[in-house]
Design an enzyme around this catalytic site. Structure first.
Site, PDB file in Angstrom:
ATOM      1  N   GLU A  80      16.975  -4.187  12.127  1.00  0.00           N
ATOM      2  CA  GLU A  80      17.078  -3.108  11.143  1.00  0.00           C
ATOM      3  C   GLU A  80      18.492  -2.543  11.128  1.00  0.00           C
ATOM      4  O   GLU A  80      19.131  -2.374  12.160  1.00  0.00           O
ATOM      5  CB  GLU A  80      16.074  -1.993  11.486  1.00  0.00           C
ATOM      6  CG  GLU A  80      16.213  -0.738  10.659  1.00  0.00           C
ATOM      7  CD  GLU A  80      15.769  -0.910   9.222  1.00  0.00           C
ATOM      8  OE1 GLU A  80      15.524   0.097   8.560  1.00  0.00           O
ATOM      9  OE2 GLU A  80      15.681  -2.050   8.745  1.00  0.00           O
ATOM     10  N   ASP A 108      11.946  -5.162  12.306  1.00  0.00           N
ATOM     11  CA  ASP A 108      12.958  -4.204  12.759  1.00  0.00           C
ATOM     12  C   ASP A 108      13.620  -4.615  14.069  1.00  0.00           C
ATOM     13  O   ASP A 108      14.815  -4.399  14.261  1.00  0.00           O
ATOM     14  CB  ASP A 108      12.333  -2.815  12.923  1.00  0.00           C
ATOM     15  CG  ASP A 108      11.846  -2.249  11.601  1.00  0.00           C
ATOM     16  OD1 ASP A 108      12.619  -2.293  10.624  1.00  0.00           O
ATOM     17  OD2 ASP A 108      10.695  -1.777  11.534  1.00  0.00           O
TER      18      ASP A 108
END
Length: 252
Positions: A80, A108
């Site tokens: 992310e 992420d």
């Protein structure tokens, strides 16, 4: 809200959030609630990763900032915050190296200890509802889901919370603090329900008439109270390394 975000979050977090929004043609100065949400999500991802390493035996350990950790490997790979091209490059590299299944959506984080991708969620609603939404979107048992709320609740795949209780408590405390700071400045209600806030604002503007003798200019100075807000606490060594890595990728 924009002033609050810039004072409340680490400058690197703010910079990455701005770049992410601009990549999708969004303006942080206009979509301020989304700006705050992205910064919050980024911060949780970084806090999730901070201080977690894998030693030479493959065991997960926690090393506080300042301790010698040159020979240790970071347990989590942060995906992310990178531009989409670089993020998919990192994901493909991990899949080729570890043999894990490639996810359909960008996750992420990647956990090198458990050998799985992680999807982090931060919600202003009930955790189980947001968890189900994430699960229905991802539709993969290979990606681990971990949801946090601003009220201290959390939910994770198979109740496997990955991190130790102290690390998770640090994240929950930070989220609760953000909520309290927003509420003290009258920002929380619109952050929770931005659509209703916009409707109410339009309604109020229609009902109000300009009053003679009242000042028409708005001050954009940051209040002294807001200036005292400390930015996110993060491993300073890793912050510098991440900034160099992420911003280098952005320039390519």
């Amino acid at each position: 809200m924009e002033d609050f975000v810039r004072q409340c979050f680490n400058p690197m977090i703010v910079e990455l959030a701005e770049k992410a929004m601009k990549e999708y043609g969004e303006d942080p100065k206009i979509e301020t609630n989304k700006f705050a949400a992205i910064c919050t999500h980024l911060e949780v991802c970084f806090m999730y990763s901070d201080f977690h390493f894998i030693d030479e035996r493959g065991e997960s350990i926690i090393v506080e900032s300042g301790d010698p950790n040159a020979l240790l490997k970071h347990r989590f790979e942060i995906i992310e915050g990178r531009d989409r091209t670089m993020a998919w490059t990192v994901v493909n590299s991990i899949c080729n190296t570890t043999g894990v299944e490639k996810p359909k959506f960008l996750p992420d984080l990647y956990d090198y200890k458990e050998n799985r991708f992680i999807e982090i969620g931060v919600t202003r609603r009930e955790v189980h509802i947001y968890y189900l939404e994430k699960a229905n979107k991802i539709k993969s048992e290979k990606t681990h889901i971990h949801i946090f709320s601003f009220t201290g609740e959390e939910m994770a795949t198979k109740a496997d919370y990955t991190l130790d209780e102290e690390s998770r408590a640090r994240i929950k405390t930070r989220l609760f603090t953000i909520r309290q700071e927003m509420a003290s400045r009258g920002l929380w209600d619109s952050f929770v329900n931005p659509r209703e806030a916009k409707r109410q604002l339009k309604k109020d503007l229609k009902l109000q008439e300009p009053c003679a003798g009242l000042p028409t200019k708005v001050s954009h100075r940051t209040s002294p109270a807001l200036k005292t807000l400390e930015p996110m606490w993060m491993d300073s060594n890793r912050t510098a390394a991440l900034r160099a890595s992420f911003l280098k990728c952005q320039k390519k």
